[in-house]
Enzyme design. Structure first.
Site, PDB file in Angstrom:
ATOM      1  N   GLY A 301       5.036   4.360  -2.319  1.00 12.35           N
ATOM      2  CA  GLY A 301       4.424   3.042  -2.348  1.00 12.35           C
ATOM      3  C   GLY A 301       3.480   2.835  -1.175  1.00 12.35           C
ATOM      4  O   GLY A 301       2.818   3.778  -0.726  1.00 12.35           O
ATOM      5  N   HIS A 302       3.457   1.599  -0.672  1.00 10.76           N
ATOM      6  CA  HIS A 302       2.471   1.190   0.323  1.00 10.76           C
ATOM      7  C   HIS A 302       2.769   1.769   1.712  1.00 10.76           C
ATOM      8  O   HIS A 302       1.870   2.193   2.417  1.00 10.76           O
ATOM      9  CB  HIS A 302       2.475  -0.341   0.377  1.00 10.76           C
ATOM     10  CG  HIS A 302       1.358  -0.959   1.159  1.00 10.76           C
ATOM     11  ND1 HIS A 302       0.040  -0.795   0.848  1.00 10.76           N
ATOM     12  CD2 HIS A 302       1.390  -1.774   2.258  1.00 10.76           C
ATOM     13  CE1 HIS A 302      -0.716  -1.481   1.711  1.00 10.76           C
ATOM     14  NE2 HIS A 302       0.089  -2.071   2.572  1.00 10.76           N
ATOM     15  N   PHE A 303       4.052   1.754   2.095  1.00 13.22           N
ATOM     16  CA  PHE A 303       4.422   2.215   3.444  1.00 13.22           C
ATOM     17  C   PHE A 303       4.971   3.631   3.357  1.00 13.22           C
ATOM     18  O   PHE A 303       6.148   3.881   3.594  1.00 13.22           O
ATOM     19  CB  PHE A 303       5.451   1.263   4.074  1.00 13.22           C
ATOM     20  CG  PHE A 303       4.817   0.055   4.715  1.00 13.22           C
ATOM     21  CD1 PHE A 303       4.230   0.143   5.973  1.00 13.22           C
ATOM     22  CD2 PHE A 303       4.786  -1.165   4.053  1.00 13.22           C
ATOM     23  CE1 PHE A 303       3.638  -0.963   6.570  1.00 13.22           C
ATOM     24  CE2 PHE A 303       4.190  -2.278   4.643  1.00 13.22           C
ATOM     25  CZ  PHE A 303       3.613  -2.175   5.897  1.00 13.22           C
TER      26      PHE A 303
END
Ligand SMILES: *[C@@H]1O[C@H](CO)[C@@H](O)[C@H](O)[C@H]1NC(C)=O
Ligand SMILES: *[C@@H]1O[C@H](CO)[C@@H](O)[C@H](O)[C@H]1NC(C)=O
Ligand SMILES: *[C@@H]1O[C@H](CO)[C@@H](O)[C@H](O)[C@H]1NC(C)=O
Ligand SMILES: *[C@@H]1O[C@H](CO)[C@@H](O)[C@H](O)[C@H]1NC(C)=O
Ligand SMILES: *[C@@H]1O[C@H](CO)[C@@H](O)[C@H](O)[C@H]1NC(C)=O
Length: 324
Positions: A301-303
């Site tokens: 995902g994003h992190f």
């Protein structure tokens, strides 16, 4: 170390490697990096983490919303152990950077870029590789337009420079902020963001959404982000101001892209492919303008440094080795 954690050989190597790094290079303070702050000419005390030999190539780690240099805590020692000089500042409004009230600081991407530039000048850093995540993207690319001679290469991790990079489901509430023309419309657009994105659940979802390995997320990551937003008077307004000002980056995309075509910088775009904020077409788009752009999509995902640290470190170290 829990059984089953070492799913493959490269992870084992990285784990041993990190252990050696920590045991041999830990400064007296006990941390695998130093922490400190520099006072900028305007009085901002800019907090940062730093590690590695100062004569090594500098990597400038530019963090994302709603985090800080804390998101790089595990990445920094790996890069430093390979001889890179690593600096990771907290922008005004994030982490442990202190902005004097009297400054009446305007929270905009132009201002954050100016503060990072002042930080580089204070540290006498004239050449560097920006490693950009999320908000780090426009800051790194703005710096590149201002001081192209300083840029050695780029690493983008879900750090966007193309319209097609905006995720279709995430952005509409923020577009409503951008579209607001009256204070009433602005309040109406800000309230739901305040009540969702800036809550603990909203911040946690930035870490969990799209993550193939949510069990690897350390709760202190999102709890710290949340605490710093929730505990500091006025910080929610700062975050809403920056979500609003993100708009100011879009008119610069043609300039970023013209610069890419002209300069043909080395660029690695290694993106979490399940990120809903900045989506894979934004990573692929770099190839349109930079012929040798390297694009890698990761099942994350994003992190992604939180969940795919070893994989990302491998990609980054290989890229740096062949690019510099
Ligand atoms: C900044 O660094 C100075 C020492 O150089 C220290 O006294 C001060 O507490 C630090 N401030 C912050 C906000 O970390
Ligand atoms: C940096 O300095 C150290 C110690 O003086 C030296 O051993 C090393 O070769 C230098 N590294 C570079 C990249 O110049
Ligand atoms: C702070 O800045 C805002 C916007 O730039 C301005 O409207 C306001 O008057 C300023 N306040 C002070 C105390 O200077
Ligand atoms: C914002 O305005 C643009 C252009 O007028 C429009 O296309 C878009 O639908 C609007 N979005 C929202 C969420 O209000
Ligand atoms: C945002 O939420 C906080 C906490 O729920 C509240 O105190 C604050 O007034 C809200 N701000 C806005 C602009 O809605």
């Amino acid at each position: 170390m829990a059984k089953g954690m070492l799913s493959n050989f490269s992870q084992l190597v990285l784990c041993l490697f990190s252990f050696l790094t920590l045991s041999h290079q830990t400064p007296a303070g006990g941390l695998p990096y130093t922490v400190g702050n520099v006072t900028l000419p305007n009085g901002i005390q800019m907090f940062y983490r730093e590690a590695g030999p100062t004569n090594g190539t500098t990597l400038l780690l530019l963090h994302g919303f709603p985090s800080s240099s804390h998101q790089f805590r595990n990445f920094i020692p790996i890069l430093a152990a390979r001889g890179y000089h690593v600096v990771a500042p907290d922008y005004p409004g994030f982490g442990f950077t202190v902005v004097p009230e009297s400054l009446n600081y305007t929270y905009s991407f132009a201002a954050l870029t100016q503060s990072v530039a002042a930080f580089l000048d204070a540290k006498d850093i004239t050449a560097f590789v920006p490693y950009m995540h999320d908000y780090g993207g426009p800051i790194g690319f703005r710096l590149a337009l201002q001081r192209p001679q300083s840029i050695l290469a780029f690493i983008s991790q879900n750090a966007n420079a193309y319209i097609e990079g905006f995720g279709a489901t995430f952005w509409p509430p923020i577009f409503s902020l951008w579209n607001a023309t009256t204070p009433a419309q602005f309040q109406a657009a800000a309230a739901p963001i305040n009540d969702t994105a800036l809550t603990l659940a909203g911040i946690k979802s930035q870490y969990t959404t799209g993550s193939a390995r949510p069990e690897r997320l350390e709760p202190e990551s999102y709890w710290l982000d949340y605490a710093l937003i929730d505990e500091q008077a006025g910080n929610r307004d700062v975050q809403i101001a920056l979500l609003t000002d993100y708009r100011s980056n879009v008119p610069l995309y043609p300039a970023f892209q013209a610069y890419f075509r002209r300069a043909q910088p080395k660029l690695l775009a290694a993106w979490g492919k399940n990120d809903i904020i900045f989506v894979p077409p934004g990573a692929e788009a770099f190839k349109r303008d930079i012929l040798n752009a390297e694009v890698v999509l990761i099942d994350a995902g994003h992190f992604l440094l939180e969940t795919n640290l070893g994989q990302m470190a491998g990609l980054v170290l290989d890229f740096l080795k062949k690019s510099l």
